[in-house]
Design a protein around this motif. Structure first.
Motif: not given
Length: 747
Positions: A713-732
């Motif tokens: 799904e497209l949303i999975t790519f968006v989620w992974l790219l956000m994680a790589h850019m640091g925009m994921s709640s699991s990284l804070f």
């Protein structure tokens, strides 16, 4: 006392032959159809693979059970079904698989005594080979990995059953001892690979693997002891803490840039994607990512992917391909030194068995049994060869041989074959389809020839076709675009827009707190920062509504604004046209997720049943509104005359929440803004992007992982790219382990 076999002996023999060939057929289908599930979201493809996956094990078990049952199924002369006395176990074993034939080392006497041919004992290890399954699919769903212990017990049982059949055939002078043993070795290797692959993909094992070894924790007692000793010796010391400093930050960024500038060697993208996957594996297990890996990944995508968004999504596609194969195939187990050795050993055993059988005396062997045996052997060799080719030309092999400089020629060969499209893998993980669903289309299944939304009511034509199309779209939506050219154009515009928005957000944010707010705040800051969009209705629709209600409001409003734009004679500017395309695609995609993939929106919608009920009520409301109006409606007329629905809305406000009424008001205020159509479509596109980002950051990682086996799904790519850019709640919540060192500054 006599023994009456439940099935005539001749029927049992043919049951075994049919079951063995059917088991082989399922293996052929699975090895070539297995990879399709990660590149196709077709329900038919998934149903075929699911059916073959379940039936393959069942048929192999059935065939092995028939062989084992034949130990006591002793027929009479000529294959009659009369009684036959069995007075002892020894007498039963004497007639196993071959009703009282000689032991001269040939296959003779297979048809006259009513017993099973002794060649059946040679087929038993083939069933172990089939139970091992192809390399392209070990688990159909994530739940299958949790059953690895059941497969291990099954391996022991099936191996014991096949061994019993083989040992009993030795008493009848089985002439195929050597090839049978070789096939046993190949079958055990194959079944063991599958069991271990399921084990590595299970939740407990994966969690243990992402935790790794215990991190080094500095002992305070030793530090204080060294400090006191230095003071007693007359030294002046100071303590320096090494943590995330500016120097480390710059070093991590240099490492990320170095990764992006590592040259265009053969297999460079595959190696880069594998490194990123190794760094972000904990993301799929709800683990934490180290600050170093986050900095490296952020620098890589800013410096490398920033020049070409499509190249960045290509890296993500490779990364998700590694993740998919980790949980659903044997590739992580095979792409090791031991895996390659075992694979070549298994192939050698199968080929040797074919050579030995070809040279063996087949006197007395029934033609049908000879044909079945050749089919099993030749198919086994062909499947092993196909699996070996797939393994050698896989991305995992490129990563493996990259560790050894003496194998550069092999890396060049594999990359050359891929570039020549001999492997013919158009897409690795993503089906390439952004599914679309439109609420008004669902309510009134009509579409204008020029692509406008179906607001024109005409008499039903070809009712059967319309009904079939309605059912298909209700369950699965429709693909993005009507032609391949349209899909490629829409994909490029959409992915470029998404990547630019993430990059701009990361570039403007300087602290993790700002990144977190970028994920938490949905769209309010976009509207507040744009002149002409401060109306009460617009702000209320994004800040005070529930997410599912807000999604439906903006979906209908976007649809009405699009139809109004199509009604105008003026051609929009190029940038405005792009924003309109992005708005339409994201609007229809988010509705598709709401209706067809509610599990991916459960964290933002709350109770999924309420969202589904709200959608159904809104569809019924839209149907009544448009059908109760004139026979033809333009979009502007619908918006201007939305007061005609007031009485309907007011009578049903508690049931429907007045979605249609509020959406018409929202669309009217959007088009009446003083900022103009260019600013309006830029705001609408950003609103949908914020909704997509907001939902992607809250979808459970396991749901993203589960969708990889359904075409992606497209949303999975968006989620992974956000994680790589640091925009994921699991990284804070990630922290670096600080190390304290004592430095002597004076003596």
């Amino acid at each position: 006392m006599g023994f009456n076999p439940p099935v005539p002996q001749r029927d049992s023999n043919w049951e075994i032959r049919v079951a063995v060939l059917l088991s082989l057929a399922f293996q052929v289908v699975l090895i070539f159809a297995g990879p399709l599930r990660k590149r196709s979201s077709s329900s038919l493809v998934r149903f075929v693979i699911w059916s073959c996956y379940l039936l393959a094990d069942w048929v192999a078990d059935l065939a092995l059970g028939l062989l084992l049952n034949n130990m006591g199924n002793i027929g009479g002369n000529g294959g009659s079904t009369g009684d036959m006395a069995v007075t002892s176990t020894a007498a039963a074993l004497k007639h196993v698989l071959h009703g009282g034939t000689d032991t001269s080392g040939s296959f003779g006497g297979t048809g006259g005594g009513g017993g099973s041919p002794i060649i059946f004992a040679f087929w038993a290890p083939f069933l172990l080979l089939h139970l091992g399954g192809p390399d392209t699919i070990t688990a159909y769903s994530l739940a299958d990995n949790e059953l690895w212990l059941r497969h291990l017990i099954g391996l022991l049982f099936e191996l014991s059953a096949a061994a019993v059949v083989f040992l009993c055939s030795l008493q009848q002078g089985n002439p195929m001892v050597v090839p049978t043993v070789l096939m046993f070795i190949a079958g055990i290797i194959k079944y063991g690979e599958r069991t271990y692959s399921l084990y590595t993909g299970s939740t407990d094992r994966f969690t243990a693997s992402i935790l790794g070894k215990p991190q080094y924790v500095q002992r305070i007692d030793r530090l204080m002891q060294a400090y006191n000793s230095s003071l007693r010796a007359g030294f002046k010391v100071k303590m320096i803490t090494f943590g995330e400093s500016g120097t480390l930050h710059d070093m991590y960024r240099r490492e990320g840039v170095l990764l992006s500038q590592s040259g265009q060697y053969d297999g460079a993208d595959e190696v880069r994607a594998h490194k990123l996957m190794a760094h972000f594996r904990p993301l799929f297990g709800n683990g934490v990512i180290s600050t170093k890996n986050r900095r490296v990944s952020e620098a890589f995508f800013l410096e490398h992917g920033g020049r070409d968004p499509m190249e960045a999504f290509h890296i993500l596609e490779l990364e998700l391909n590694y993740t998919y194969e980790t949980f659903y195939t044997k590739m992580p187990v095979l792409s090791t030194r031991a895996g390659y050795v075992l694979r070549f050993v298994g192939c050698g055993c199968v080929v040797s068995s074919l050579v030995i059988f070809r040279a063996h005396d087949k006197a007395g062997l029934l033609p049908v049994d000879a044909a079945v045996t050749y089919a099993l052997l030749i198919a086994a060799v062909a499947l092993e060869a196909a699996a070996l080719v797939m393994l050698l030309f896989s991305d995992w092999t490129l990563v493996f041989i990259h560790q050894y400089s003496r194998f550069k020629w092999l890396s060049w060969l594999i990359s050359s074959v891929k570039k020549a499209k001999l492997c013919r893998r158009r897409r690795r993980t993503w089906s390439g389809t952004v599914w679309q669903m439109n609420l008004i289309d669902q309510s009134i299944p009509m579409r204008m020839p020029d692509g406008r939304r179906g607001l024109v009511l005409t008499p039903l034509v070809n009712a059967a076709t319309s009904f079939t199309d309605m059912i298909r779209r209700h369950r699965h939506g429709r693909p993005l675009g009507y032609t391949k050219k349209d899909q490629e154009e829409y994909h490029q515009e959409l992915l470029t827009f998404i990547f630019d928005r993430i990059r701009d957000t990361v570039t403007k944010a300087t602290t993790p707190e700002e990144w977190k707010m970028a994920c938490l705040d949905r769209v309010k800051r976009v509207l507040l920062g744009t002149a002409g969009f401060e109306s009460t209705t617009i702000l209320w629709s994004v800040s005070r509504c529930d997410f599912d209600e807000s999604l439906l409001l903006w979906h209908i409003a976007t649809d009405l604004c699009l139809n109004a734009a199509y009604d105008r004679a003026t051609e929009p500017l190029q940038e405005t046209r792009k924003m309109m395309t992005v708005s339409r695609v994201l609007s229809d995609y988010m509705l598709y997720l709401l209706v067809s993939k509610p599990e991916m929106m459960s964290a933002t919608m709350g109770i999924g049943a309420q969202a589904q009920l709200l959608y159904r009520n809104t569809c019924a409301e839209a149907r009544l509104l448009f059908q109760s109006s004139a026979s033809q409606y333009g979009s502007c007329d619908v918006i201007d005359n939305h007061q005609s629905a007031c009485s309907f809305v007011q009578d049903n406000v508690e049931r429907t929440k007045a979605i249609i009424f509020n959406a018409c008001m929202l669309a009217k205020e959007l088009m009446g803004s003083i900022a103009g159509p260019e600013a309006m479509w830029r705001v609408v596109a950003h609103v949908w992007w914020e909704m997509l980002m907001f939902n992607a950051s809250r979808t459970p990682a396991r749901e993203h992982l589960r969708q990889l086996s359904n075409g992606g799904e497209l949303i999975t790519f968006v989620w992974l790219l956000m994680a790589h850019m640091g925009m994921s709640s699991s990284l804070f919540e990630v922290h670096e382990t600080s190390l304290d060192k004592l430095i002597i500054i004076d003596q």
